[in-house]
Design a protein around this motif. Structure first.
Motif, PDB file in Angstrom:
ATOM      1  N   CYS A  32       0.844  -1.196   0.000  1.00  0.00           N
ATOM      2  CA  CYS A  32       0.000   0.000   0.000  1.00  0.00           C
ATOM      3  C   CYS A  32       0.881   1.249   0.000  1.00  0.00           C
ATOM      4  O   CYS A  32       1.946   1.269   0.605  1.00  0.00           O
ATOM      5  CB  CYS A  32      -0.896   0.039   1.238  1.00  0.00           C
ATOM      6  SG  CYS A  32      -2.174  -1.215   1.259  1.00  0.00           S
ATOM      7  N   THR A  33       0.398   2.272  -0.651  1.00  0.00           N
ATOM      8  CA  THR A  33       1.095   3.551  -0.652  1.00  0.00           C
ATOM      9  C   THR A  33       0.607   4.396   0.528  1.00  0.00           C
ATOM     10  O   THR A  33      -0.503   4.171   1.045  1.00  0.00           O
ATOM     11  CB  THR A  33       0.828   4.329  -1.947  1.00  0.00           C
ATOM     12  OG1 THR A  33      -0.567   4.676  -1.991  1.00  0.00           O
ATOM     13  CG2 THR A  33       1.217   3.516  -3.185  1.00  0.00           C
ATOM     14  N   PRO A  34       1.399   5.388   0.928  1.00  0.00           N
ATOM     15  CA  PRO A  34       0.911   6.310   1.957  1.00  0.00           C
ATOM     16  C   PRO A  34      -0.404   6.981   1.572  1.00  0.00           C
ATOM     17  O   PRO A  34      -1.265   7.200   2.417  1.00  0.00           O
ATOM     18  CB  PRO A  34       2.050   7.331   2.088  1.00  0.00           C
ATOM     19  CG  PRO A  34       3.276   6.554   1.728  1.00  0.00           C
ATOM     20  CD  PRO A  34       2.811   5.633   0.602  1.00  0.00           C
ATOM     21  N   GLU A  35      -0.575   7.254   0.270  1.00  0.00           N
ATOM     22  CA  GLU A  35      -1.815   7.877  -0.192  1.00  0.00           C
ATOM     23  C   GLU A  35      -3.009   6.938  -0.003  1.00  0.00           C
ATOM     24  O   GLU A  35      -4.103   7.390   0.380  1.00  0.00           O
ATOM     25  CB  GLU A  35      -1.693   8.287  -1.670  1.00  0.00           C
ATOM     26  CG  GLU A  35      -0.685   9.390  -1.924  1.00  0.00           C
ATOM     27  CD  GLU A  35       0.785   8.935  -1.922  1.00  0.00           C
ATOM     28  OE1 GLU A  35       1.666   9.803  -1.817  1.00  0.00           O
ATOM     29  OE2 GLU A  35       1.056   7.720  -2.012  1.00  0.00           O
ATOM     30  N   GLN A  36      -2.832   5.661  -0.264  1.00  0.00           N
ATOM     31  CA  GLN A  36      -3.919   4.696  -0.061  1.00  0.00           C
ATOM     32  C   GLN A  36      -4.267   4.583   1.417  1.00  0.00           C
ATOM     33  O   GLN A  36      -5.443   4.501   1.783  1.00  0.00           O
ATOM     34  CB  GLN A  36      -3.533   3.333  -0.623  1.00  0.00           C
ATOM     35  CG  GLN A  36      -3.477   3.294  -2.133  1.00  0.00           C
ATOM     36  CD  GLN A  36      -2.877   2.004  -2.654  1.00  0.00           C
ATOM     37  OE1 GLN A  36      -1.900   1.497  -2.117  1.00  0.00           O
ATOM     38  NE2 GLN A  36      -3.470   1.476  -3.720  1.00  0.00           N
ATOM     39  N   SER A  43      -3.800   6.891   3.771  1.00  0.00           N
ATOM     40  CA  SER A  43      -4.481   8.127   4.164  1.00  0.00           C
ATOM     41  C   SER A  43      -5.917   8.143   3.677  1.00  0.00           C
ATOM     42  O   SER A  43      -6.834   8.534   4.406  1.00  0.00           O
ATOM     43  CB  SER A  43      -3.743   9.343   3.601  1.00  0.00           C
ATOM     44  OG  SER A  43      -2.458   9.436   4.121  1.00  0.00           O
ATOM     45  N   HIS A  44      -6.124   7.701   2.429  1.00  0.00           N
ATOM     46  CA  HIS A  44      -7.472   7.690   1.870  1.00  0.00           C
ATOM     47  C   HIS A  44      -8.377   6.736   2.640  1.00  0.00           C
ATOM     48  O   HIS A  44      -9.544   7.056   2.928  1.00  0.00           O
ATOM     49  CB  HIS A  44      -7.437   7.323   0.388  1.00  0.00           C
ATOM     50  CG  HIS A  44      -8.752   7.477  -0.295  1.00  0.00           C
ATOM     51  ND1 HIS A  44      -9.145   6.675  -1.325  1.00  0.00           N
ATOM     52  CD2 HIS A  44      -9.777   8.345  -0.091  1.00  0.00           C
ATOM     53  CE1 HIS A  44     -10.355   7.032  -1.729  1.00  0.00           C
ATOM     54  NE2 HIS A  44     -10.759   8.044  -0.993  1.00  0.00           N
ATOM     55  N   LEU A  66      -4.865   9.360  11.680  1.00  0.00           N
ATOM     56  CA  LEU A  66      -3.914   9.835  10.672  1.00  0.00           C
ATOM     57  C   LEU A  66      -2.582  10.210  11.315  1.00  0.00           C
ATOM     58  O   LEU A  66      -1.526   9.928  10.760  1.00  0.00           O
ATOM     59  CB  LEU A  66      -4.484  11.024   9.904  1.00  0.00           C
ATOM     60  CG  LEU A  66      -5.453  10.681   8.787  1.00  0.00           C
ATOM     61  CD1 LEU A  66      -6.182  11.929   8.305  1.00  0.00           C
ATOM     62  CD2 LEU A  66      -4.729  10.004   7.629  1.00  0.00           C
ATOM     63  N   PHE A  96       0.904   8.488  10.308  1.00  0.00           N
ATOM     64  CA  PHE A  96       2.084   9.218   9.857  1.00  0.00           C
ATOM     65  C   PHE A  96       3.289   9.007  10.765  1.00  0.00           C
ATOM     66  O   PHE A  96       4.424   9.184  10.322  1.00  0.00           O
ATOM     67  CB  PHE A  96       1.768  10.685   9.624  1.00  0.00           C
ATOM     68  CG  PHE A  96       1.048  10.897   8.314  1.00  0.00           C
ATOM     69  CD1 PHE A  96       1.699  10.658   7.116  1.00  0.00           C
ATOM     70  CD2 PHE A  96      -0.281  11.269   8.296  1.00  0.00           C
ATOM     71  CE1 PHE A  96       1.046  10.809   5.900  1.00  0.00           C
ATOM     72  CE2 PHE A  96      -0.944  11.431   7.070  1.00  0.00           C
ATOM     73  CZ  PHE A  96      -0.274  11.196   5.885  1.00  0.00           C
ATOM     74  N   ILE A 139       4.510   6.092   8.690  1.00  0.00           N
ATOM     75  CA  ILE A 139       4.828   6.488   7.314  1.00  0.00           C
ATOM     76  C   ILE A 139       6.086   7.346   7.300  1.00  0.00           C
ATOM     77  O   ILE A 139       6.958   7.160   6.446  1.00  0.00           O
ATOM     78  CB  ILE A 139       3.628   7.204   6.661  1.00  0.00           C
ATOM     79  CG1 ILE A 139       2.493   6.199   6.415  1.00  0.00           C
ATOM     80  CG2 ILE A 139       4.043   7.904   5.384  1.00  0.00           C
ATOM     81  CD1 ILE A 139       1.167   6.826   6.047  1.00  0.00           C
ATOM     82  N   ASP A 140       6.211   8.258   8.253  1.00  0.00           N
ATOM     83  CA  ASP A 140       7.378   9.128   8.302  1.00  0.00           C
ATOM     84  C   ASP A 140       8.655   8.371   8.636  1.00  0.00           C
ATOM     85  O   ASP A 140       9.748   8.801   8.271  1.00  0.00           O
ATOM     86  CB  ASP A 140       7.171  10.275   9.291  1.00  0.00           C
ATOM     87  CG  ASP A 140       6.115  11.271   8.811  1.00  0.00           C
ATOM     88  OD1 ASP A 140       5.773  11.266   7.603  1.00  0.00           O
ATOM     89  OD2 ASP A 140       5.624  12.061   9.648  1.00  0.00           O
TER      90      ASP A 140
END
Length: 105
Positions: free
Chosen positions: A70-74, A76-77, A95, A99, A102-103
């Motif tokens: 999964c991407t960070p965008e997925q 977050s979505h 979120l 993060f 993710i960070d």
């Protein structure tokens, strides 16, 4: 990305090996019970962790989702989609926990 196992989980694994093995088998069985792929399943589990307001579970499922591709965008979505259902404050917290991981990645 860190692949650390929380200390409490290590302790439970040591103290209750049979229970933790059974839990792992249950997780594998549920993952194989339907058509969702690993990444999709982790996003579902992430959403459930967010609804429970469990920082540790969100951290764990973000790590697993990233590892599954999964991407960070997925990620977050998947969490933003929860705003109408569980509200902005709970999603904002989830979120921020997402993060954290993710960070690190």
């Amino acid at each position: 990305m860190s692949d650390r196992t929380p200390r409490h989980f290590q302790r439970m694994r040591q103290q209750y090996a049979d229970v933790m093995d059974a839990l792992q088998q249950l997780g594998a069985a549920t993952a194989q019970a339907g058509p969702l792929d690993g990444a999709q399943a982790h996003l579902v589990q992430l959403a459930a962790a967010a609804t429970q307001r469990s920082e540790g579970a969100v951290h764990s499922h973000v790590r697993r989702a990233l590892k599954a591709g999964c991407t960070p965008e997925q990620i977050s979505h998947a969490l933003i989609l929860l705003v109408p259902t569980i509200g902005y404050p709970t999603v904002a917290a989830a979120l921020s926990w997402a993060f954290d991981i993710i960070d690190e990645a």
